[in-house]
Design an enzyme around this catalytic site. Structure first.
Site, PDB file in Angstrom:
ATOM      1  CD1 TRP A  11       0.193  17.155  24.696  1.00 21.24           C
ATOM      2  CD2 TRP A  11       1.355  15.382  24.010  1.00 21.24           C
ATOM      3  NE1 TRP A  11       1.312  17.626  24.043  1.00 21.24           N
ATOM      4  CE2 TRP A  11       2.041  16.553  23.620  1.00 21.24           C
ATOM      5  CE3 TRP A  11       1.911  14.146  23.694  1.00 21.24           C
ATOM      6  CZ2 TRP A  11       3.248  16.513  22.916  1.00 21.24           C
ATOM      7  CZ3 TRP A  11       3.109  14.103  22.991  1.00 21.24           C
ATOM      8  CH2 TRP A  11       3.762  15.285  22.615  1.00 21.24           C
ATOM      9  CG  HIS A  12       1.123  10.489  23.182  1.00 19.82           C
ATOM     10  ND1 HIS A  12       1.166  10.691  24.549  1.00 19.82           N
ATOM     11  CD2 HIS A  12       2.414  10.336  22.798  1.00 19.82           C
ATOM     12  CE1 HIS A  12       2.421  10.649  24.956  1.00 19.82           C
ATOM     13  NE2 HIS A  12       3.192  10.447  23.926  1.00 19.82           N
ATOM     14  N   GLY A  13      -2.822  11.832  20.979  1.00 23.63           N
ATOM     15  CA  GLY A  13      -3.665  11.771  19.800  1.00 23.63           C
ATOM     16  C   GLY A  13      -5.130  11.576  20.108  1.00 23.63           C
ATOM     17  CG  PHE A  23       1.851  12.040  18.651  1.00 25.40           C
ATOM     18  CD1 PHE A  23       0.680  11.462  18.228  1.00 25.40           C
ATOM     19  CD2 PHE A  23       2.943  11.233  18.862  1.00 25.40           C
ATOM     20  CE1 PHE A  23       0.581  10.090  18.044  1.00 25.40           C
ATOM     21  CE2 PHE A  23       2.866   9.870  18.686  1.00 25.40           C
ATOM     22  CZ  PHE A  23       1.689   9.295  18.267  1.00 25.40           C
TER      23      PHE A  23
END
Length: 482
Positions: free
Chosen positions: A325-327, A482
């Site tokens: 999800w963060h990247g 993000f």
């Protein structure tokens, strides 16, 4: 528009005045103002991305209404999965398409010639991960019949685009934030003052702690090949406080700004670096995302029920998805997997709920055992952040390898050591304040309220002075990417 910008310093008071003095007699007008202000706030970066948030708003608003009138379970599931696929599809295209394609071509070099797919020249819309999850939670909750859908498009648009938390959270649940747009508010002076105090502390965390730590963290990470292992440890610690000051600072500004308009947002950070184990850390770090994954992914998968294999599987799924999800980078996936490994021993020994209350409650200092547990958990966290910060996996592995060399025992040396030592002293003072206020929603919530006015205002002016003295060029918040 950045919270730490001149534009926002003009924007906020104007919206505040319009909200309380021009539109206060009509709830619909107030909500329209919030929507207009939020679209201006969001469009300040790139007005073209407004089309995405408007599309998501209309899509999930319409699906919510259709779900409420549809009794056929198959059709309800079709509606739910329409929302999930379209929302995550948009997120996937903008955030992960190029990464997925590049990773695939690296594994199968000749595939690009055969497939003919090329990378897309697109920018990542700011905050897309946040508002996508926020609208998805609404659709899922309506599908589960845990809340009634709204029939008012304006209040739903205000919920999706609410500017204080639009681009970096907290990721609010519809059953908490949406009803607040359905009630006409009265101005609460004490609540607004508390909001200003929280904004002030958030700005201190961002401008003084995060931005200054960022300078040294960037210098060390960008030149890691030429520095000693001890210096690289210091770089990882600087980044550890950078990301906390940056993201928790944003959350405090967002929550404080919301209070100015009479809104209550959930607490997003609860002093995570005072955690006694990694399970406690994840109950205290980015709470809105952790609880989102818990409720909409972990529990539906079976949670901590079932066999040991199922427990292990669920933990790895939730942490790896959280990292993803963060990247779009393998470093985030490894960071998530590493935290899953940290978490597993606690889960398998049923020790993941050992530390749930305030640490050293009613005491000035923690016990020796608590202090060692905090230090150990902090060390694990710092190590994991190296993967989060590194440019790629090779950089992270090389960085860690240098730390594990004999140069770890050298005295840290890099440019501007004098200012770095001053910053370390400031971070130490910051930690003392955080420790002192660890029982509050933010650390200066009640600090100084019983002091005499001159002393209390002197303390606030010191914070303002530090923001101007140590603040330089305005820097974007880390989580905007993000």
């Amino acid at each position: 528009m950045l919270f730490n910008s001149i534009e926002f310093a003009i924007f906020l008071p104007v919206v505040f005045i319009l909200y309380w003095f021009v539109t206060s007699k009509a709830l619909k007008l107030q909500n329209l103002l919030i929507v207009a202000a939020s679209y201006l706030f969001y469009g300040w970066w790139d007005w073209r991305f407004l089309s995405l948030i408007i599309f998501s708003t209309i899509l999930d608003f319409s699906i919510g209404i259709l779900l409420s009138s549809q009794q056929n379970e198959l059709k309800r599931k079709v509606l739910l999965w329409t929302s999930i696929i379209i929302n995550l599809g948009l997120l996937g295209v903008f955030k992960y398409y190029n990464w997925f394609l590049d990773s695939l071509y690296n594994v199968i070099p000749g595939l690009q010639v055969i497939a003919g797919f090329n990378s897309l020249d697109i920018l990542l819309p700011v905050g897309i991960s946040f508002y996508t999850f926020q609208t998805l939670s609404y659709t899922i909750d309506v599908y589960k019949k845990s809340m009634e859908p709204t029939k008012d498009l304006v209040e739903f648009a205000a919920f999706v685009s609410f500017f204080p938390q639009l681009v970096a959270g907290p990721i609010e649940r519809a059953n908490h934030l949406l009803p607040q747009f359905q009630i006409r508010k009265s101005f609460n002076y004490a609540y607004a003052v508390d909001g200003l105090r929280q904004i002030l502390w958030g700005l201190f965390m961002k401008v003084v702690i995060a931005d200054n730590c960022a300078g040294f963290a960037n210098q060390i990470f960008n030149n890691s090949d030429n520095l000693s292992g001890s210096t690289l440890v210091l770089g990882a610690i600087f980044f550890t406080f950078q990301i906390y000051g940056d993201f928790a600072g944003y959350s405090n500004i967002a929550i404080g700004t919301s209070k100015l308009f009479g809104f209550d947002l959930m607490q997003n950070f609860n002093y995570p670096y005072f955690s006694r184990d990694i399970a406690e850390f994840w109950r205290r770090w980015h709470i809105s995302l952790s609880t989102w994954f818990r409720d909409y992914l972990y529990i539906p998968l079976g949670g901590s029920r079932g066999s040991k294999w199922e427990k292990v599987r669920n933990i790895f799924i939730i942490f790896i998805v959280s990292g993803f999800w963060h990247g779009a980078n393998w470093t985030f996936i490894v960071w998530g997997a590493l935290n899953a490994l940290y978490f597993l021993p606690l889960l398998l020994t049923n020790a993941n709920r050992t530390h749930v209350g305030e640490i050293a409650k009613g005491k000035t200092l923690p016990s020796a055992k608590e202090f060692l547990l905090i230090l150990f958990t902090f060390g694990l966290t710092v190590f994991a952040w190296i993967f989060f910060r590194a440019e790629n996996l090779n950089h992270a592995i090389t960085y860690i390898g240098k730390i594990l060399s004999m140069s770890l025992f050298e005295i840290p040396r890099f440019n501007d050591m004098r200012n770095a030592l001053i910053l370390i002293l400031i971070v130490a003072i910051f930690l003392i304040i955080e420790w002192n206020g660890r029982g509050e929603r933010y650390s200066i919530s009640n600090l100084g309220l019983k002091w005499k006015k001159p002393t209390r205002y002197f303390f606030y002016y010191c914070i303002i002075g530090a923001i101007f003295w140590f603040g330089g060029k305005e820097q974007q918040f880390i989580y905007f990417q993000f």
